[in-house]
Design a protein around this motif. Sequence first.
Motif, PDB file in Angstrom:
ATOM      1  N   UNK A 280     -19.754  13.396 -17.147  1.00  0.00           N
ATOM      2  CA  UNK A 280     -20.444  12.103 -17.169  1.00  0.00           C
ATOM      3  C   UNK A 280     -19.440  11.029 -17.549  1.00  0.00           C
ATOM      4  N   UNK A 281     -19.622   9.835 -16.966  1.00  0.00           N
ATOM      5  CA  UNK A 281     -18.795   8.690 -17.327  1.00  0.00           C
ATOM      6  C   UNK A 281     -19.635   7.780 -18.193  1.00  0.00           C
ATOM      7  N   UNK A 282     -19.080   7.367 -19.322  1.00  0.00           N
ATOM      8  CA  UNK A 282     -19.809   6.483 -20.216  1.00  0.00           C
ATOM      9  C   UNK A 282     -19.830   5.070 -19.664  1.00  0.00           C
ATOM     10  N   UNK A 283     -20.739   4.251 -20.150  1.00  0.00           N
ATOM     11  CA  UNK A 283     -20.925   2.881 -19.684  1.00  0.00           C
ATOM     12  C   UNK A 283     -19.623   2.096 -19.767  1.00  0.00           C
ATOM     13  N   UNK A 284     -19.501   1.146 -18.871  1.00  0.00           N
ATOM     14  CA  UNK A 284     -18.365   0.230 -18.917  1.00  0.00           C
ATOM     15  C   UNK A 284     -18.878  -1.186 -18.809  1.00  0.00           C
ATOM     16  N   UNK A 285     -18.056  -2.115 -19.232  1.00  0.00           N
ATOM     17  CA  UNK A 285     -18.412  -3.525 -19.092  1.00  0.00           C
ATOM     18  C   UNK A 285     -18.342  -3.905 -17.618  1.00  0.00           C
TER      19      UNK A 285
END
Length: 178
Positions: free
Chosen positions: A169-174
Motif C-alpha cells: 500500500x502507498x500512504x497518502x501524499x500531498x
Amino acid sequence: AIAGNGFATVSWQPPASDGGWPITGYVVTSLPGGQTCATNRALNCTVTGLTYGSAYTFSVTASNSVGIGPASPPSNTIVSATVPDAPTGVNAIGGNASAVVDWSAPANNGGSRINSYTVTSLPGAVTCIANGTTQCTVTGLTNGQLYTFSVTATNGAGTGPTSAASAPVTLATAPSKP
C-alpha cells in the motif's frame, strides 16, 4: 498443573499425615512419559521435557526417612503449549502517515490463548501491538512511501512465525501543484 512451553509447573498440598517423621522431599511424575522433578520441601516444581501438544497428568509422592508414600491422585490434565501458527489474511489500508492493518487469527493457537499480535512494517520495521483484537493502526510512517505489513502472534509459550506480507500500500501524499 499449569502448562508451559514444553514444561508444566505442578503444585500440591502436603499429605495429611507425615507418617510420624518429617517430610524430606517430593517427586512429581508425568503420565505419560515418566518425566520427573524433585524438591526437598517445596510444594511446587517444574517438570521439563514434555512434548508440545501432548496431554499430561501428574502425580506426587512424598518421602520421609522411613520411605516413599503412595502417589497422589492425578492432577488436572494439561496440554503442553507451543507457539501459535502464523496469522493469515493480512490486509492493509493506507492513510495519512499511518495504515490500518487487519488479519485472521491463526487456526492453531499452540494450545494456549493468544495474548498479543505484533504488526511490523517493511520498510522501517515500525511496529504496532494489538491485545485481544485482530486489527491495529501503525503510525509514524512516511507519506508517499510503499509499505507491506506482516504479523506475528504471541501466546504463553512465545511468539510464532511471521505471516505472509500484506499487499503493498502507498500512504497518502500531498496533492501536486495546481
